[in-house]
Design a protein around this motif. Structure first.
Motif, PDB file in Angstrom:
ATOM      1  N   TYR A   1      -9.795  -4.536   0.226  1.00 48.94           N
ATOM      2  CA  TYR A   1      -8.621  -4.205  -0.597  1.00 48.94           C
ATOM      3  C   TYR A   1      -7.603  -5.344  -0.504  1.00 48.94           C
ATOM      4  CZ  TYR A   1      -4.249  -2.033  -2.015  1.00 48.94           C
ATOM      5  OH  TYR A   1      -3.054  -1.765  -2.640  1.00 48.94           O
TER       6      TYR A   1
ATOM      7  N   TYR B   1      -6.527   2.731  -5.907  1.00 48.88           N
ATOM      8  CA  TYR B   1      -6.198   3.976  -5.216  1.00 48.88           C
ATOM      9  C   TYR B   1      -7.424   4.595  -4.562  1.00 48.88           C
ATOM     10  CZ  TYR B   1      -1.352   4.438  -6.723  1.00 48.88           C
ATOM     11  OH  TYR B   1       0.004   4.261  -6.888  1.00 48.88           O
TER      12      TYR B   1
ATOM     13  N   VAL C   1       0.851  -1.213   0.000  1.00 48.46           N
ATOM     14  CA  VAL C   1       0.000   0.000   0.000  1.00 48.46           C
ATOM     15  C   VAL C   1       0.874   1.245   0.000  1.00 48.46           C
ATOM     16  CG1 VAL C   1      -1.642   1.348   1.369  1.00 48.46           C
ATOM     17  CG2 VAL C   1      -1.965  -1.107   1.122  1.00 48.46           C
TER      18      VAL C   1
ATOM     19  N   LYS D   1       4.332   9.034   3.860  1.00 50.26           N
ATOM     20  CA  LYS D   1       4.262   7.985   2.836  1.00 50.26           C
ATOM     21  C   LYS D   1       3.918   8.475   1.426  1.00 50.26           C
ATOM     22  CE  LYS D   1       5.576   4.853   5.570  1.00 50.26           C
ATOM     23  NZ  LYS D   1       6.917   4.270   5.374  1.00 50.26           N
ATOM     24  N   ILE D   2       3.325   9.645   1.313  1.00 48.06           N
ATOM     25  CA  ILE D   2       3.029  10.168  -0.032  1.00 48.06           C
ATOM     26  C   ILE D   2       4.006  11.301  -0.368  1.00 48.06           C
ATOM     27  CG2 ILE D   2       1.295  11.138  -1.567  1.00 48.06           C
ATOM     28  CD1 ILE D   2      -0.880   9.960   0.169  1.00 48.06           C
TER      29      ILE D   2
ATOM     30  N   GLN E   1       2.619   1.832  -3.273  1.00 46.05           N
ATOM     31  CA  GLN E   1       1.688   2.406  -4.254  1.00 46.05           C
ATOM     32  C   GLN E   1       1.539   3.905  -4.034  1.00 46.05           C
ATOM     33  OE1 GLN E   1      -1.749  -0.538  -4.003  1.00 46.05           O
ATOM     34  NE2 GLN E   1      -1.898   0.147  -6.109  1.00 46.05           N
ATOM     35  N   LEU E   2       1.405   4.292  -2.755  1.00 49.18           N
ATOM     36  CA  LEU E   2       1.247   5.716  -2.450  1.00 49.18           C
ATOM     37  C   LEU E   2       2.495   6.500  -2.855  1.00 49.18           C
ATOM     38  CD1 LEU E   2      -0.559   5.568   1.035  1.00 49.18           C
ATOM     39  CD2 LEU E   2      -1.544   6.271  -1.155  1.00 49.18           C
TER      40      LEU E   2
ATOM     41  N   ILE F   1      -7.868   2.982  -1.292  1.00 51.90           N
ATOM     42  CA  ILE F   1      -6.847   3.433  -0.334  1.00 51.90           C
ATOM     43  C   ILE F   1      -7.221   4.812   0.210  1.00 51.90           C
ATOM     44  CG2 ILE F   1      -4.426   4.099  -0.031  1.00 51.90           C
ATOM     45  CD1 ILE F   1      -3.712   2.021  -2.187  1.00 51.90           C
TER      46      ILE F   1
ATOM     47  N   ASN G   1       4.491   5.816  -5.225  1.00 51.76           N
ATOM     48  CA  ASN G   1       4.658   5.810  -6.683  1.00 51.76           C
ATOM     49  C   ASN G   1       3.746   6.781  -7.424  1.00 51.76           C
ATOM     50  OD1 ASN G   1       6.683   3.931  -6.649  1.00 51.76           O
ATOM     51  ND2 ASN G   1       5.323   2.181  -6.927  1.00 51.76           N
TER      52      ASN G   1
END
Lengths: 90, 173
Positions: free
Chosen positions: B172, B110, A12, B132-133, A15-16, B113, A18
């Motif tokens: 998910y 996404y 997860v 994380k982002i 993915q975030l 999420i 990326n």
């Protein structure tokens, strides 16, 4: 400790991470400046409120003034009446 | 530093940060404008207690969270009036999930999420987004959120656990 969840949090977070960074619109600067300028202009709503209050004020002043004149006329008529009485008594 | 210099140096950061909170371009643009209006209004009183970038990050986070609260409030009043609901747990859902930073074929994954992230508390959501982002370090994130690193680590662990639970609930994989 047994991990019974189905979700792989590492995946997860990968993915975030990326996700692509996005370029903002070139118009956004102009829109922002417009918003800053609009702040400085007094909203039309408050202009109308002040105008109404002003009209109310002028109207009440006018009313009070005309009312005062009428009261003055009454005072004069009372004097005349008394005067008439005095003359009549004599 | 002049306002236009500040704008062009930071507008991409602010826009992308707002995008992580609201997941669509229109709302992110509105938040970005509001952030820079606030920067413009308060630039003279900025006292260099933190770096300019940290200050702008904080404004961006607060504006994004305020935007979400305003959206939730509107939603709650509208639905409450129709269904007589007193439930105060309306969480933000992007009315139009249109995050341009993701590829179309992965949109569904996404979306799940972000639906889960949107259900986290403000602090947990911010920790996930920054770490994380936005790929900020723990030290940078702690400074932005005005926490010490230990508190941030604890916050992140709770956020991660809650996110995992929510993603499991949403199916998910």
């Amino acid at each position: 400790m047994k991990n019974s969840s189905n979700t792989d949090m590492k995946q997860v977070f990968e993915q975030l991470a990326n996700m692509n960074k996005v370029e903002p619109s070139i118009n956004l600067y102009a829109q922002t400046l417009n918003k800053i300028q609009r702040q400085k202009i007094i909203p039309l709503f408050w202009v109308k409120v002040v105008a109404c209050l002003f009209i109310l004020f002028i109207g009440s002043e006018f009313y009070l003034t005309t009312n005062k004149n009428n009261t003055a006329k009454k005072d004069i008529s009372i004097i005349i009446y008394k005067t008439n009485n005095i003359l009549y008594d004599e | 530093m002049k306002f236009d210099e500040i704008y062009f140096e930071h507008h991409k950061i602010v826009f992308n940060l707002a995008l992580q909170y609201v997941q669509n371009i229109e709302d992110a643009e509105e938040i970005t404008q509001d952030v820079f209006v606030k920067v413009f209004d308060n630039l003279d009183s900025f006292k260099n207690q933190s770096s300019l970038k940290t200050w702008i990050y904080r404004i961006s986070i607060n504006q994004s969270l305020d935007f979400i609260k305003a959206q939730n409030s509107q939603k709650r009043n509208f639905l409450s009036s129709i269904f007589s609901l007193n439930d105060t747990k309306f969480k933000y859902e992007a009315t139009n999930f249109n995050h341009p930073g993701i590829e179309l074929e992965q949109k569904e994954a996404y979306q799940k999420i972000f639906e889960a992230i949107n259900q986290l508390s403000d602090h947990q959501k911010t920790a996930i987004i920054l770490l994380k982002i936005e790929d900020k370090s723990q030290a940078e994130t702690a400074e932005i959120m005005n926490l010490n690193v230990k508190a941030l680590e604890s916050l992140f662990q709770r956020a991660k656990k809650n996110l995992e639970i929510l993603l499991n609930q949403k199916g998910y994989k």
